[in-house]
Motif scaffolding. Structure first.
Motif, PDB file in Angstrom:
ATOM      1  N   PHE A 747       0.739  -1.270   0.049  1.00  0.00           N
ATOM      2  CA  PHE A 747      -0.006   0.086   0.097  1.00  0.00           C
ATOM      3  C   PHE A 747       0.952   1.269   0.009  1.00  0.00           C
ATOM      4  O   PHE A 747       0.430   2.514  -0.037  1.00  0.00           O
ATOM      5  CB  PHE A 747      -0.844  -0.067   1.302  1.00  0.00           C
ATOM      6  N   ASP A 748       2.364   1.112   0.007  1.00  0.00           N
ATOM      7  CA  ASP A 748       2.855   2.380  -0.001  1.00  0.00           C
ATOM      8  C   ASP A 748       4.601   2.038  -0.481  1.00  0.00           C
ATOM      9  O   ASP A 748       4.896   0.966  -0.188  1.00  0.00           O
ATOM     10  CB  ASP A 748       3.001   3.094   1.566  1.00  0.00           C
ATOM     11  N   GLU A 749       4.913   3.218  -1.106  1.00  0.00           N
ATOM     12  CA  GLU A 749       6.429   2.838  -1.502  1.00  0.00           C
ATOM     13  C   GLU A 749       7.044   4.262  -1.309  1.00  0.00           C
ATOM     14  O   GLU A 749       6.653   5.097  -1.960  1.00  0.00           O
ATOM     15  CB  GLU A 749       6.401   2.454  -2.995  1.00  0.00           C
ATOM     16  N   PHE A 750       7.890   4.346  -0.745  1.00  0.00           N
ATOM     17  CA  PHE A 750       8.752   5.403  -0.146  1.00  0.00           C
ATOM     18  C   PHE A 750      10.491   5.391  -0.932  1.00  0.00           C
ATOM     19  O   PHE A 750      10.906   4.704  -0.680  1.00  0.00           O
ATOM     20  CB  PHE A 750       8.895   5.677   1.086  1.00  0.00           C
ATOM     21  N   THR A 751      10.427   6.075  -2.215  1.00  0.00           N
ATOM     22  CA  THR A 751      11.710   6.224  -2.806  1.00  0.00           C
ATOM     23  C   THR A 751      12.087   7.560  -3.238  1.00  0.00           C
ATOM     24  O   THR A 751      11.065   8.337  -2.669  1.00  0.00           O
ATOM     25  CB  THR A 751      11.402   5.437  -4.219  1.00  0.00           C
ATOM     26  N   GLY A 752      13.212   7.641  -3.691  1.00  0.00           N
ATOM     27  CA  GLY A 752      13.751   9.061  -4.168  1.00  0.00           C
ATOM     28  C   GLY A 752      14.657   9.580  -3.471  1.00  0.00           C
ATOM     29  O   GLY A 752      15.228   9.072  -2.218  1.00  0.00           O
ATOM     30  N   PRO A 753      15.043  10.948  -3.482  1.00  0.00           N
ATOM     31  CA  PRO A 753      16.066  11.479  -2.727  1.00  0.00           C
ATOM     32  C   PRO A 753      15.735  11.582  -1.328  1.00  0.00           C
ATOM     33  O   PRO A 753      16.506  11.740  -0.292  1.00  0.00           O
ATOM     34  CB  PRO A 753      16.032  12.901  -3.394  1.00  0.00           C
ATOM     35  N   LYS A 754      14.539  11.944  -1.144  1.00  0.00           N
ATOM     36  CA  LYS A 754      14.061  12.159   0.468  1.00  0.00           C
ATOM     37  C   LYS A 754      14.212  10.768   1.023  1.00  0.00           C
ATOM     38  O   LYS A 754      14.607  10.835   2.539  1.00  0.00           O
ATOM     39  CB  LYS A 754      12.426  12.356   0.389  1.00  0.00           C
ATOM     40  N   ALA A 755      13.728   9.628   0.592  1.00  0.00           N
ATOM     41  CA  ALA A 755      13.873   8.465   1.036  1.00  0.00           C
ATOM     42  C   ALA A 755      15.470   8.072   1.368  1.00  0.00           C
ATOM     43  O   ALA A 755      15.810   7.690   2.283  1.00  0.00           O
ATOM     44  CB  ALA A 755      13.362   7.282   0.102  1.00  0.00           C
ATOM     45  N   GLU A 756      16.235   8.464   0.448  1.00  0.00           N
ATOM     46  CA  GLU A 756      17.705   8.038   0.571  1.00  0.00           C
ATOM     47  C   GLU A 756      18.482   9.091   1.511  1.00  0.00           C
ATOM     48  O   GLU A 756      19.234   8.747   2.525  1.00  0.00           O
ATOM     49  CB  GLU A 756      18.506   8.436  -0.646  1.00  0.00           C
ATOM     50  N   ALA A 757      17.826  10.097   1.913  1.00  0.00           N
ATOM     51  CA  ALA A 757      18.090  11.010   2.862  1.00  0.00           C
ATOM     52  C   ALA A 757      18.013  10.796   4.230  1.00  0.00           C
ATOM     53  O   ALA A 757      18.700  10.475   5.324  1.00  0.00           O
ATOM     54  CB  ALA A 757      17.790  12.409   2.940  1.00  0.00           C
ATOM     55  N   GLN A 758      16.525   9.941   4.325  1.00  0.00           N
ATOM     56  CA  GLN A 758      16.246   9.527   5.702  1.00  0.00           C
ATOM     57  C   GLN A 758      16.686   7.853   6.132  1.00  0.00           C
ATOM     58  O   GLN A 758      17.035   7.660   7.099  1.00  0.00           O
ATOM     59  CB  GLN A 758      14.720   9.271   5.609  1.00  0.00           C
ATOM     60  N   LEU A 759      16.898   6.976   4.856  1.00  0.00           N
ATOM     61  CA  LEU A 759      17.064   5.712   4.938  1.00  0.00           C
ATOM     62  C   LEU A 759      18.326   5.267   4.477  1.00  0.00           C
ATOM     63  O   LEU A 759      18.978   4.117   4.788  1.00  0.00           O
ATOM     64  CB  LEU A 759      16.014   5.020   3.939  1.00  0.00           C
ATOM     65  N   GLY A 760      19.270   6.167   3.771  1.00  0.00           N
ATOM     66  CA  GLY A 760      20.322   5.680   3.282  1.00  0.00           C
ATOM     67  C   GLY A 760      20.626   5.764   1.972  1.00  0.00           C
ATOM     68  O   GLY A 760      19.529   5.500   1.260  1.00  0.00           O
ATOM     69  N   ALA A 761      21.642   5.894   1.450  1.00  0.00           N
ATOM     70  CA  ALA A 761      21.569   5.989  -0.043  1.00  0.00           C
ATOM     71  C   ALA A 761      21.371   4.534  -0.719  1.00  0.00           C
ATOM     72  O   ALA A 761      21.833   3.399  -0.123  1.00  0.00           O
ATOM     73  CB  ALA A 761      23.184   6.113  -0.391  1.00  0.00           C
ATOM     74  N   GLY A 762      20.653   4.382  -1.634  1.00  0.00           N
ATOM     75  CA  GLY A 762      20.252   3.112  -2.554  1.00  0.00           C
ATOM     76  C   GLY A 762      19.298   2.311  -1.653  1.00  0.00           C
ATOM     77  O   GLY A 762      19.168   0.973  -1.751  1.00  0.00           O
ATOM     78  N   ARG A 763      18.594   2.936  -0.672  1.00  0.00           N
ATOM     79  CA  ARG A 763      17.657   2.411   0.024  1.00  0.00           C
ATOM     80  C   ARG A 763      16.054   2.942  -0.071  1.00  0.00           C
ATOM     81  O   ARG A 763      15.975   4.059  -0.642  1.00  0.00           O
ATOM     82  CB  ARG A 763      17.675   2.553   1.523  1.00  0.00           C
ATOM     83  N   LYS A 764      14.989   2.003   0.096  1.00  0.00           N
ATOM     84  CA  LYS A 764      13.718   2.327  -0.168  1.00  0.00           C
ATOM     85  C   LYS A 764      12.851   1.813   0.656  1.00  0.00           C
ATOM     86  O   LYS A 764      13.397   0.795   1.393  1.00  0.00           O
ATOM     87  CB  LYS A 764      13.172   2.188  -1.600  1.00  0.00           C
ATOM     88  N   SER A 765      11.542   2.187   1.047  1.00  0.00           N
ATOM     89  CA  SER A 765      10.893   1.550   2.106  1.00  0.00           C
ATOM     90  C   SER A 765       9.464   0.999   1.366  1.00  0.00           C
ATOM     91  O   SER A 765       8.993   1.850   0.390  1.00  0.00           O
ATOM     92  CB  SER A 765      10.253   2.587   3.212  1.00  0.00           C
ATOM     93  N   LEU A 766       9.207  -0.125   1.644  1.00  0.00           N
ATOM     94  CA  LEU A 766       7.777  -0.860   1.037  1.00  0.00           C
ATOM     95  C   LEU A 766       6.986  -1.035   2.234  1.00  0.00           C
ATOM     96  O   LEU A 766       7.239  -1.648   3.219  1.00  0.00           O
ATOM     97  CB  LEU A 766       8.107  -1.992   0.344  1.00  0.00           C
ATOM     98  N   ALA A 767       5.764  -0.633   2.188  1.00  0.00           N
ATOM     99  CA  ALA A 767       4.930  -0.975   3.364  1.00  0.00           C
ATOM    100  C   ALA A 767       3.476  -1.723   3.106  1.00  0.00           C
ATOM    101  O   ALA A 767       3.212  -1.659   1.876  1.00  0.00           O
ATOM    102  CB  ALA A 767       4.192   0.361   3.744  1.00  0.00           C
ATOM    103  N   ILE A 768       3.424  -2.939   3.566  1.00  0.00           N
ATOM    104  CA  ILE A 768       2.626  -3.969   3.420  1.00  0.00           C
ATOM    105  C   ILE A 768       1.429  -4.028   4.349  1.00  0.00           C
ATOM    106  O   ILE A 768       1.765  -3.802   5.562  1.00  0.00           O
ATOM    107  CB  ILE A 768       3.280  -5.323   3.040  1.00  0.00           C
ATOM    108  N   SER A 769       0.467  -4.543   3.828  1.00  0.00           N
ATOM    109  CA  SER A 769      -0.619  -5.074   4.903  1.00  0.00           C
ATOM    110  C   SER A 769      -0.854  -6.518   4.733  1.00  0.00           C
ATOM    111  O   SER A 769      -1.102  -6.941   3.741  1.00  0.00           O
ATOM    112  CB  SER A 769      -2.142  -4.214   4.547  1.00  0.00           C
ATOM    113  N   VAL A 770      -1.044  -7.300   6.001  1.00  0.00           N
ATOM    114  CA  VAL A 770      -1.236  -8.540   5.938  1.00  0.00           C
ATOM    115  C   VAL A 770      -2.341  -8.734   6.763  1.00  0.00           C
ATOM    116  O   VAL A 770      -2.448  -8.246   7.776  1.00  0.00           O
ATOM    117  CB  VAL A 770       0.124  -9.091   6.837  1.00  0.00           C
ATOM    118  N   ARG A 771      -3.221  -9.504   6.287  1.00  0.00           N
ATOM    119  CA  ARG A 771      -4.642 -10.173   6.762  1.00  0.00           C
ATOM    120  C   ARG A 771      -4.361 -11.453   7.260  1.00  0.00           C
ATOM    121  O   ARG A 771      -3.946 -12.120   6.480  1.00  0.00           O
ATOM    122  CB  ARG A 771      -5.728  -9.816   5.863  1.00  0.00           C
TER     123      ARG A 771
END
Length: 805
Positions: A747-771
């Motif tokens: 349900f969410d993908e956090f990428t780009g320069p802002k993501a790298e500034a917060q998460l580190g270079a070459g990193r991204k965030s993937l948010a999932i929902s599990v039922r």
């Protein structure tokens, strides 16, 4: 093929009206394309007398005529009208042709109205021959004899009331390219009696001084027979009025008596002929293949360069005629011609067609020879034409000189009257069938039918049935329902593959795609772009240079269709096709594909901001929906080993192990440029046969599964490498507990320069929902925490991801 009604009646003794003849022609397969009836165009023009012609008071070159007209016909009371006429031969007492007001004049295209010419009223018109379109003469108005019947229709008096009929001839009916062949069909139908034709040989008065010789290389195929004779002392003036009138009626221009005679036999008997001026060539005539490079000024005024192998007629100095197609200008006849060589030959249809196409010559002779003329009428046609030349032009005929022999076309096929019922469904008595075939010229002996020499299209027993049914009229065929093989509700007839094709077609159409039906043949360049274009898929006889190979994929046809639509201003397209593709030329090297193509935007321009360009995920989603419609499993592996026409990094394959179910993605920019498509374009290709069959053959929907225990949703955000695919993470999470985990979604993908500034270079965030859906007992916090721990562990192992803090 054009002819007149009176011309037809020269061969057919009939009292049938024109309407019945026209209906019968179309019903016989000789479709009537046009009927030109002079009664409708010239019926209003009647014979009238000029009572008085005086000088126009206001014009030097105009005459003021008082004309006695007879609108009621011969013997009716005259009606006097005033006509202003500019013809120099307008005079008192002249008997001419009058057109009343309201008449359409075909030669000028004008509808006559009452008018005032130089201050004097004029009502009607005294006509010239050009205004009636019966000749080019417009030096004066028509001047008829004094005894011409006043008030009679001019077309009746002049013999012009002769409808012209234009019929379309299919390539398999060369016999209908002569008026006699058409009359034979009508006589067999029962619209009259075919008049007997007797052609007596013309005895030769002297040996023919022009020898003829066929090159041995052509005797077997190209020119089996060449014959002719010299006629001395001819007078080549204008042909008689009846012959000129007949040729004009079918659109031919009368030239001279000799030329008009050959044109007459071309249309009357389907026997093209040619006349050479003996004084304009030297030595004998030789029929031989061209060496290549020879030139000939033909009768159409154009120079032609002959290619090697083309048949040519030459004298001692060089080519004089393109055999069977067109004669040469140098040996053509003129008014000064006194001695002619009249030629009649039989030419091979394929050779004539090949030469005519190569030289781009269209002539009446080529049109008939390439379809097939009657070989047995070669010599009788020469005799009949000789007799007409002697009758119209005078002269003395030599003996016939010839080389070769009449080809033997004798063949026979079994005649079974019962086959008419089994093949056509018509019950025709055997006696009627035999009478029909006999009327068409067939010979019946010992259960065998021998086609006549003028019917090269009859090549089997089924053709005999066709002839019988055609003459009897297929319009009498009554529709009858076919008997069922067994009583009751019929069993399904579609195979499993056909049902799957229908299902995928309906599903893709329901997604908003427009179905295309493109040719299975494409050009070599397009085939090579998609992995084909080799000799195994090359056609031996392609219909065009753009259709030389069998298609290896459906996308070339869809992309070419998209290019044509883009050229016409359509930018947003969703096209699909379901059809065969070919990996080779053998029967087992064919498969069925379904392909879809998206170009442009997802929706039209609107004020709601929903319009966006199509992406690879649109193609992926549509491919998944189409696969689901034919029973593909919901979970498939995504591979990156795609073919070269897909964009690397923006495409993939849906697999079940090594079995490729579908390919999807952006089309490679090089492919788009080669096919002149403005991109980007996304597409998918489904391999229908590769999709496994459903485990259950039942078409009923399974029962709805309801649970009385509360489901639990938990969200996770994982920090992963930017190269990690979301599907890998989803599959890892779903595999943590296959019993409790009912669904996993991103349900969410956090990428780009802002993501790298917060998460580190070459990193991204993937948010999932599990039922989590329990089925036995309600989940406790410990149970939920245990499942969540296993999810985190599985994701970390599969992707190296960690929970986002």
């Amino acid at each position: 093929m054009k002819f007149t009604l009176s011309w037809l009646r020269d061969h057919l003794e009939t009292e049938a009206p024109l309407e019945d003849i026209l209906y019968a022609l179309t019903d016989l397969g000789l479709e009537v394309e046009e009927v030109s009836d002079p009664a409708t165009t010239l019926g209003a023009f009647r014979i009238a007398r000029v009572i008085e012609a005086v000088q126009h008071p206001n014009a030097d070159r105009l005459r003021l005529c008082r004309v006695a007209t007879y609108p009621g016909g011969p013997g009716s009371d005259p009606v006097e009208v005033q006509v202003v006429c500019g013809a120099p031969n307008a005079r008192t007492g002249l008997v001419g042709v009058f057109a009343p007001t309201g008449t359409h004049v075909p030669g000028t295209g004008v509808d006559l109205k009452p008018g005032v010419i130089r201050g004097v009223e004029s009502n009607g018109m005294l006509c010239s021959e050009r205004e009636l379109m019966i000749s080019d003469d417009h030096d004066g108005i028509i001047d008829l004899p004094e005894d011409a019947p006043l008030g009679a229709r001019f077309i009746d008096y002049a013999g012009l009331n002769d409808p012209m009929i234009y019929i379309k001839i299919t390539p398999n009916r060369p016999d209908a390219l002569g008026v006699r062949g058409i009359a034979r069909d009508l006589a067999a139908r029962g619209l009259g009696r075919l008049k007997p034709q007797s052609i007596d040989p013309v005895p030769g008065q002297f040996p023919c001084p022009v020898p003829v010789m066929i090159d041995p290389a052509l005797k077997a195929v190209g020119c089996p027979l060449f014959a002719g004779r010299v006629i001395r002392g001819v007078k080549n003036g204008p042909s008689p009025a009846w012959l000129q009138q007949r040729l004009r009626a079918i659109g031919l221009r009368p030239i001279s008596a000799l030329v008009d005679i050959t044109n007459f036999f071309t249309f009357d008997q389907n026997r093209p002929l040619h006349v050479f001026d003996v004084a304009r060539f030297s030595g004998g005539l030789r029929i031989h293949p061209a060496a290549g490079g020879e030139t000939l000024l033909a009768l159409d005024g154009r120079d032609y360069t002959l290619q090697p192998g083309m048949m040519v007629i030459s004298d001692d100095h060089g080519p004089e005629s393109i055999a069977g197609i067109m004669g040469g200008e140098a040996s053509g006849c003129s008014e000064a011609t006194t001695d002619v060589f009249l030629e009649s030959a039989f030419w091979d249809p394929i050779t004539i067609a090949t030469t005519g196409r190569a030289l781009k010559i269209n002539s009446d002779a080529r049109y008939r020879f390439e379809r097939g003329v009657d070989p047995e009428f070669t010599l009788p046609g020469l005799e009949a034409a000789t007799r007409m030349v002697l009758d119209l032009c005078g002269g003395t005929a030599s003996e016939v000189v010839m080389d070769g022999a009449v080809p033997d076309t004798t063949r026979s096929y079994p005649f079974d009257p019962a086959r008419v019922v089994s093949l056509v469904g018509m019950d025709i008595p055997e006696a009627d069938q035999r009478a029909t075939l006999a009327a068409l010229g067939f010979r019946l002996e010992d259960g065998q039918a021998f086609p006549p020499s003028w019917r090269p299209d009859v090549l089997g027993a089924a053709d005999l049935v066709e002839e019988v049914a055609r003459i009897a009229s297929l319009s009498k065929l009554q529709g009858r329902p076919m008997a069922r093989a067994r009583a009751g509700v019929p069993k399904p007839v579609l195979t499993a593959a056909q049902r799957r094709e229908g299902a995928v077609r309906r599903q893709i159409a329901a997604l908003g795609y427009h179905e295309c039906v493109t040719y299975s043949f494409i050009d070599a360049g397009a085939a090579q772009l998609f992995g084909g274009g080799d000799d195994a898929t090359r056609l031996q006889n392609p219909i065009s240079s753009a259709m030389t190979h069998m298609r290896p994929d459906l996308l070339p046809g869809l992309l070419q269709a998209a290019a044509r639509n883009q050229a016409r201003g359509f930018a947003d397209m969703a096209l699909f096709e379901v059809g065969p593709v070919f990996s080779g030329g053998e029967p087992g090297e064919q498969a069925t594909q379904a392909a879809g193509l998206l170009i442009g935007a997802t929706s039209p321009r609107n004020p709601f901001g929903t319009r966006r360009p199509v992406t690879v995920f649109d193609a992926k989603a549509d491919a998944e929906a189409a696969l689901a419609a034919i029973g593909a499993p919901a979970r498939m592996q995504i591979g990156r080993q795609v073919d070269g026409w897909w964009h690397p990094g923006r495409s993939g394959q849906m697999r079940l192990g090594p079995n490729v179910l579908a390919s999807f993605g952006e089309v490679h920019p090089k492919i788009l440029a080669a096919l002149d498509v403005k991109g980007p374009a996304v597409a998918f290709t489904l391999h229908i046969a590769a999709v496994p069959e459903r485990r259950s053959a039942s078409t009923t929907r399974p029962a709805l599964a309801l649970f009385d225990l509360q489901a639990v949703d938990r969200d996770f955000a994982f920090v992963v490498d930017e190269r990690v695919e979301a599907l890998t993470l989803l599959n890892a999470a779903a595999g943590a507990d296959k019993t409790l985990i009912a669904d996993v979604s991103l349900f969410d993908e956090f990428t780009g320069p802002k993501a790298e500034a917060q998460l580190g270079a070459g990193r991204k965030s993937l948010a999932i929902s599990v039922r989590l859906q329990p089925t036995q007992t309600t989940l406790t916090e410990d149970d939920i925490d245990a499942v969540c721990a296993r999810i985190i562990e599985k994701v970390a192992k599969a992707t190296g991801g960690t929970l986002r803090g």
